[in-house]
Design a protein around this motif. Structure first.
Motif, PDB file in Angstrom:
ATOM      1  N   GLU A 160       0.817  -1.211   0.000  1.00 48.29           N
ATOM      2  CA  GLU A 160       0.000   0.000   0.000  1.00 48.29           C
ATOM      3  C   GLU A 160       0.853   1.265   0.000  1.00 48.29           C
ATOM      4  O   GLU A 160       0.500   2.270   0.605  1.00 48.29           O
ATOM      5  N   CYS A 163       1.050   3.185  -4.561  1.00 46.92           N
ATOM      6  CA  CYS A 163       0.104   4.204  -5.014  1.00 46.92           C
ATOM      7  C   CYS A 163       0.704   5.609  -4.985  1.00 46.92           C
ATOM      8  O   CYS A 163       0.233   6.511  -5.700  1.00 46.92           O
ATOM      9  N   SER A 168       0.001   6.378 -13.850  1.00 48.08           N
ATOM     10  CA  SER A 168      -0.913   5.245 -13.711  1.00 48.08           C
ATOM     11  C   SER A 168      -0.184   3.913 -13.695  1.00 48.08           C
ATOM     12  O   SER A 168      -0.685   2.923 -13.172  1.00 48.08           O
ATOM     13  N   LYS A 170       3.029   3.669 -12.433  1.00 44.17           N
ATOM     14  CA  LYS A 170       4.009   3.742 -11.342  1.00 44.17           C
ATOM     15  C   LYS A 170       5.392   3.285 -11.811  1.00 44.17           C
ATOM     16  O   LYS A 170       6.117   2.582 -11.120  1.00 44.17           O
ATOM     17  N   ASP A 191      -1.763  -3.645  -3.184  1.00 41.48           N
ATOM     18  CA  ASP A 191      -2.331  -2.301  -3.274  1.00 41.48           C
ATOM     19  C   ASP A 191      -3.689  -2.355  -3.965  1.00 41.48           C
ATOM     20  O   ASP A 191      -4.093  -3.405  -4.493  1.00 41.48           O
ATOM     21  N   CYS A 192      -4.357  -1.197  -3.969  1.00 43.58           N
ATOM     22  CA  CYS A 192      -5.591  -1.038  -4.742  1.00 43.58           C
ATOM     23  C   CYS A 192      -5.230  -0.651  -6.173  1.00 43.58           C
ATOM     24  O   CYS A 192      -4.320   0.164  -6.380  1.00 43.58           O
ATOM     25  N   PHE A 193      -5.949  -1.221  -7.126  1.00 41.69           N
ATOM     26  CA  PHE A 193      -5.693  -0.945  -8.533  1.00 41.69           C
ATOM     27  C   PHE A 193      -6.997  -0.613  -9.237  1.00 41.69           C
ATOM     28  O   PHE A 193      -8.040  -1.220  -8.958  1.00 41.69           O
ATOM     29  N   CYS A 213      -8.311   9.805  -2.896  1.00 37.20           N
ATOM     30  CA  CYS A 213      -6.916  10.078  -3.269  1.00 37.20           C
ATOM     31  C   CYS A 213      -6.419  11.361  -2.626  1.00 37.20           C
ATOM     32  O   CYS A 213      -5.316  11.400  -2.058  1.00 37.20           O
ATOM     33  N   VAL A 218      -2.564  11.039  -2.285  1.00 36.95           N
ATOM     34  CA  VAL A 218      -2.221  10.229  -3.458  1.00 36.95           C
ATOM     35  C   VAL A 218      -2.700  10.966  -4.707  1.00 36.95           C
ATOM     36  O   VAL A 218      -3.844  11.436  -4.751  1.00 36.95           O
ATOM     37  N   MET A 221      -4.362   6.305  -8.112  1.00 36.41           N
ATOM     38  CA  MET A 221      -4.040   4.904  -7.899  1.00 36.41           C
ATOM     39  C   MET A 221      -3.463   4.312  -9.184  1.00 36.41           C
ATOM     40  O   MET A 221      -3.668   4.840 -10.280  1.00 36.41           O
TER      41      MET A 221
END
Length: 307
Positions: A160, A163, A168, A170, A191-193, A213, A218, A221
């Protein structure tokens, strides 16, 4: 007891207006310097992430599920039990994942990196209490510009924290993982995608996503397809994407009660809530709503091997 409105910090509110003048890195540090220690309410072990539910576990035991995710990370590293193994925790928070991995691989040396000075201090203190200070070192450093030579690491993970990297896909983080990993060694990311980034969120979910976000400092994501493409471009193979949203859901369901009890605790002692703490609470509740939008957002464990 005071009302919620009277325990919000006016000075924190005024500082929030100046956040637009900060760099991305400064916003991240500002967020975690103010809100980081709140995670002790979420997890006595200072886990700063969601959990992993396995059949037979107690879904009301949040800490056990949080620790289980750490064990899932350790398992996917597939490390040999040999002396001299060097591992890097990318965005280590207060070191909870590192401490679990260290216990799984007692012959490994671990370096955790974080931008937040308070996390360096707290993680180091916890490592010492756990008797792991000789095995784990926490550094104040940027995970896209690591102070390690190329090909130094036997394994890396980001829980996590991916992010917070750029774009997009990373790719700045992915490229640095590729640089520091030895050939044949593995990475793990939890992580969240965002799925299907070409298809836009509906207006309501889009607003909630942007708010989550913003409150977590953030920019965006990771998009799953873009992240996997970045991995392939940077020399990773045998990439496995595991959608573990349902395994994460029982711990995410704890968020409303955790938020409520946190607020009640602060009200009871008359302690003002800093703005970034309030932002963290908002984002945690928004994450619960976003997590229900299964067609667009998934919680994933992604692992693979460096060529």
């Amino acid at each position: 007891m005071d009302s919620v409105s009277t325990i919000l910090s006016p000075s924190a509110k005024s500082r929030s207006a100046d956040l637009s003048e900060l760099s991305v890195e400064e916003r991240i540090v500002h967020f975690y310097e103010e809100a980081g220690q709140d995670y002790e309410h979420w997890s006595p072990g200072l886990n700063m992430h969601l959990g992993f539910y396995r059949w037979g576990m107690n879904p009301f035991d949040r800490e056990a599920m949080l620790e289980q995710l750490n064990h899932e990370i350790a398992k996917r590293l597939q490390l040999p039990s040999v002396t001299g193994t060097f591992l890097i925790d990318l965005g280590c928070g207060m070191g909870a994942v590192s401490r679990t991995v260290a216990k799984c691989y007692p012959n490994a040396k671990i370096k955790g990196v974080t931008l937040a000075p308070s996390q360096v201090r707290i993680a180091s203190e916890r490592n010492k209490i756990s008797g792991l200070e000789k095995q784990i070192e926490i550094l104040e450093a940027d995970y896209v510009d690591l102070p390690f030579r190329s090909g130094a690491a036997d394994g890396v993970w980001a829980v996590e924290s991916a992010c917070y990297a750029s774009g997009s896909g990373k790719e700045d983080l992915v490229a640095e993982m590729s640089r520091v990993l030895k050939a044949g060694r593995r990475f793990v990311v939890a992580d969240c995608f965002v799925r299907d980034p070409e298809r836009r969120f509906n207006p309501l979910i889009g607003r909630l996503y942007n708010a989550a976000c913003r409150n977590w400092a953030v920019l965006e994501m990771a998009a799953l397809e873009d992240f996997v493409a970045a991995l392939k471009k940077n020399g990773f193979r045998d990439i496995e994407v595991e959608d573990v949203s349902w395994q994460a859901a029982p711990s995410l369901a704890h968020a409303p009660l955790a938020v409520m009890t946190f607020l009640l605790k602060k009200m009871w002692v008359g302690e003002r809530i800093k703005q970034q703490s309030l932002n963290n609470l908002k984002a945690s509740l928004l994450a619960l709503i976003l997590g229900m939008n299964r067609s667009k957002i998934s919680y994933c464990l992604i692992s693979g091997t460096r060529d």
